[in-house]
Enzyme design. Structure first.
Site: not given
Ligand SMILES: NC(=O)c1ccc[n+]([C@@H]2O[C@H](COP(=O)([O-])OP(=O)(O)OC[C@H]3O[C@@H](n4cnc5c(N)ncnc54)[C@H](O)[C@@H]3O)[C@@H](O)[C@H]2O)c1
Length: 247
Positions: A131, A144
Site C-alpha cells: 500500500s 496496518y
C-alpha cells in the site's frame, strides 16, 4: 489469488482470467468467492474457488496440495488478502495486532512457503499487495501501516533469495481504491462522508482509483511481460506519493 472474494482481489482474478489464466480464487469468504467465480465463468474464463484462511498453516498447506493435485503446476501467486484495523497503537489490542500481522504478513509468508517449490519449477512470479501506506502513513492505522511496510521488505528479500531460480517477486503500492477496505478507513474518521470526498484530492489525479486499475498492474507483474522486473514496489496510486497533495 488470495483475497479474491471482492474488491481489488476480485478484480485481479477477473483480469487474470480475461487474459487467459486459469484462476484459483482463494479467500476466507466462501460466498464472495463463489460470486467471483460466477463472474469469471459468465465472461468465458476459467476459475474455481478454494476457501482458505491464509493465516492458518494447515489451511494453506491444504490449498497448495489441492492446487497441485488439480492443476499440476502454478505460474503465479498473487497475495492480496488483508485486514484493516483503524486504530492507534494504544487502541489496538494484542489480539488485533497479532491477527493483522498474521493475515497481512504471515499470510504472504505461508503461501510463499508452500508455493515456492512449485514456482521454482515453473520459474513463476509472486505479486504482493502492499500500500502507499507502507511509506506515506496516515493517522489511526498504525498496525496496518506496519504490515504494509513489512510486505515491501519481505518482497525484496524473496526477490533476492529466489531470483537465481528465475522466480520474480514484486509488490504493488496502491493509493485509495474504491473498495470495502477503503470504506472501513473512512468509517473510522470523524466525518466519514467528508473523509471519502477529501480522499480523492490526496491524489495528483484528484480521484481515488478503481480496483480494475490495480488489477491491470497485477496481471502485468504476474506475466512474462514483466520478465526483467523483480524486487520492486510499484506505486499505482494516482500520484498519492508524489508529495504535497493539490488543494
Ligand atoms: N482499498 C484500498 O484503498 C487499498 C489501498 C492500498 C492497498 N490495499 C490493499 O489491497 C488489498 C485488497 O484490499 P481491498 O481494498 O480489496 O479490501 P477487501 O477487504 O475487499 O479485500 C480483502 C480480502 O481479503 C480477505 N481476507 C481477509 N482475511 C483473510 C484470511 N485470513 N484468509 C483469506 N482471505 C482473507 C477478505 O475476505 C477480503 O475478501 C489489501 O491487501 C489491501 O491492504 C487496498
Amino acid at each position: 489469488m488470495t483475497g479474491a472474494a471482492g474488491g481489488i482481489g476480485g478484480a485481479c482474478a477477473r483480469e487474470c482470467a480475461a487474459q487467459g489464466a486459469r484462476v484459483v480464487a482463494v479467500d476466507i469468504n466462501a460466498e464472495g468467492l463463489a460470486e467471483t467465480v460466477r463472474m469469471i465463468s459468465a465472461a468465458g474464463g476459467e476459475a474455481r474457488a478454494v476457501p482458505t484462511d491464509v493465516s492458518d498453516e494447515s489451511s494453506v498447506a491444504a490449498l497448495a496440495a489441492e492446487v497441485m493435485r488439480v492443476e499440476g503446476a502454478v505460474h503465479a501467486l498473487l497475495n492480496n488478502a488483508a485486514i484493516f484495523y483503524g486504530k492507534t497503537v494504544e487502541e489496538t489490542t494484542v489480539e488485533e495486532w497479532n491477527r493483522q500481522m498474521a493475515v497481512n504478513v504471515g499470510g504472504i509468508f505461508l503461501t510463499s512457503k508452500y508455493f515456492l517449490p512449485h514456482l521454482r519449477a515453473s520459474r513463476g512470479a509472486i505479486v504482493n499487495m502492499s500500500s502507499a501506506n507502507a511509506y506515506f502513513v496516515e493517522p489511526s492505522c498504525a498496525g496496518y501501516c506496519a504490515t504494509k511496510a513489512a510486505i515491501i521488505g519481505l518482497t525484496k528479500a524473496m526477490a533476492i533469495d529466489y531470483g537465481k531460480d528465475g522466480v520474480r517477486v514484486n509488490c504493488i503500492c496502491p493509493g485509495y481504491i474504491d473498495t470495502g477496505l477503503a470504506q472501513a478507513y473512512f468509517d473510522v474518521q470523524a466525518d466519514p462522508a467528508k473523509a471519502r470526498a477529501e480522499a480523492g484530492k490526496l491524489h495528483a489525479l484528484w480521484r481515488i482509483g478503481q480496483p480494475e486499475e490495480i488489477a491491470r498492474v497485477a496481471a502485468f507483474l504476474a506475466s512474462d511481460e514483466a520478465s526483467f522486473v523483480t524486487g520492486t514496489a510499484i506505486a499505482a496510486d494516482g500520484g498519492f506519493s508524489t508529495g504535497l497533495p493539490p488543494k
